[in-house]
Write an enzyme that holds these catalytic residues in place. Structure first.
Site, PDB file in Angstrom:
ATOM      1  CD  GLU A 148      -2.939  -1.264   0.189  1.00 17.35           C
ATOM      2  OE1 GLU A 148      -2.943  -0.400  -0.710  1.00 17.35           O
ATOM      3  OE2 GLU A 148      -3.711  -2.225   0.225  1.00 17.35           O
ATOM      4  CG  HIS A 160      -4.630   0.254   5.691  1.00 14.62           C
ATOM      5  ND1 HIS A 160      -5.982   0.424   5.521  1.00 14.62           N
ATOM      6  CD2 HIS A 160      -4.355  -1.006   5.268  1.00 14.62           C
ATOM      7  CE1 HIS A 160      -6.496  -0.682   5.011  1.00 14.62           C
ATOM      8  NE2 HIS A 160      -5.527  -1.564   4.850  1.00 14.62           N
ATOM      9  CG  HIS A 185      -7.755  -4.830   7.807  1.00  9.67           C
ATOM     10  ND1 HIS A 185      -7.081  -5.972   7.428  1.00  9.67           N
ATOM     11  CD2 HIS A 185      -7.413  -3.876   6.903  1.00  9.67           C
ATOM     12  CE1 HIS A 185      -6.366  -5.734   6.330  1.00  9.67           C
ATOM     13  NE2 HIS A 185      -6.536  -4.470   5.999  1.00  9.67           N
ATOM     14  CD  GLU A 193     -14.358  12.464  23.809  1.00  7.88           C
ATOM     15  OE1 GLU A 193     -13.200  12.442  23.359  1.00  7.88           O
ATOM     16  OE2 GLU A 193     -14.781  13.375  24.544  1.00  7.88           O
ATOM     17  CG  HIS A 228      -9.403  -3.139   2.572  1.00  8.43           C
ATOM     18  ND1 HIS A 228      -8.675  -3.500   1.471  1.00  8.43           N
ATOM     19  CD2 HIS A 228      -8.508  -3.091   3.588  1.00  8.43           C
ATOM     20  CE1 HIS A 228      -7.418  -3.683   1.805  1.00  8.43           C
ATOM     21  NE2 HIS A 228      -7.293  -3.431   3.093  1.00  8.43           N
TER      22      HIS A 228
END
Ligand code: 2HA
Ligand code: ZN
Length: 271
Positions: free
Chosen positions: A116, A139, A141, A169, A210
């Site tokens: 990525e 990044h 998941h 929040e 994803h």
């Protein structure tokens, strides 16, 4: 030369990847992180003129020429970073041609940076133009964020409104909202370009079915952004099938944002 295993940037990467693994956000080789490092600080631990090998990146990152990043390795598990940082992480510099990475440390089994990398470097470029203090792209998941992308439309206004209304929040932490991409093939320049385009407006971008991307000035801030989205997504997934008795209304969100002095997406409220 100081011992690189004692360097704050290595220790922080070990800590954050371990935390993310324990939270279930980075199964197997899921997730990736890149952090822009200060050349002077890196120079205390490494001879920055000693390039171990060069690795093509597959795209032109001309705005980042000469910049140094620590990046998680492709196929590597967050679970394993802390016990072997030199194999699971790498320190790279973007070479003069903009399309090559010079390996200065790490990927010790002959590996390379995350698949990525395009999404990371393109996002760094965009976020740096907005905030020169930006250093991190992350990044992962996270469960509830992913679950939400199964049941929510690809509509960032709708997604942001749901997340803002789950808990007090949310609007304070991410007043700029959350971007959202439809499902796309990952690891490509195309998803990198699409993510970076969203990063012009948002520090958080959800990838449908994803995961999520976050950008911030340091690992704590970026982790905190993702953590807050994930908490709000969790509240939604735990309660969406139940009658909502108490809710945060749009006027309450406005009052909150004003009380905390945050510059929020006013067009995301119905007032
Ligand atoms: O690095 O998460 O998106 C593994 C991934 C790809
Ligand atoms: Zn992923």
């Amino acid at each position: 030369m100081k011992n690189i295993f004692e360097a704050p940037f290595i220790k922080e990467m070990c800590e954050v990847t371990a935390n993310m693994y324990c939270l279930g956000w980075d199964e197997r080789n899921g997730g990736n992180i890149s952090v822009m490092l200060d050349e002077k600080e890196v120079g205390e631990y490494l001879d920055i003129n000693d390039v171990i090998r060069t690795i093509p990146t597959g795209f032109d990152a001309k705005e980042l020429i000469g910049k140094i990043f620590i990046v998680t390795g492709t196929g590597k598990y967050f679970k394993n970073v802390a016990k072997d940082p030199e194999n699971n992480l790498g320190i790279i510099r973007i070479a003069e041609d903009g399309t090559t990475a010079e390996l200065l440390w790490g990927y010790s089994d002959g590996g390379k940076f995350t698949s990525e990398l395009p999404a990371h470097l393109m996002s760094h470029t965009v976020r740096l133009a907005i905030n020169p203090e930006n250093r991190v792209v992350m990044h992962c998941h996270p469960d509830y964020t992913l679950a939400m992308t199964q049941v929510c439309e690809v509509d960032e206004r709708k997604l942001t409104r749901i997340l803002w209304k789950q808990m007090t929040e949310s609007i304070v932490v991410f007043p700029d909202g959350v971007g959202m991409l439809p499902w796309m093939v990952c690891g490509t320049n195309d998803i990198g370009i699409a993510t970076a385009e969203k990063m012009k407006q948002y520090r958080l971008v959800v990838w449908t079915l994803h995961g999520i991307y976050g950008a911030g000035k340091d690992l704590d801030e970026t982790f905190g952004l993702i953590e807050t989205v994930e908490k709000a997504a969790k509240m939604y997934m735990l309660t969406a099938h139940l009658p909502a008795v108490n809710t945060i209304e749009d006027k309450d969100l406005k009052a909150l944002a004003e009380a905390f002095g945050v510059d929020y997406r006013k067009d995301f409220l119905d007032l």
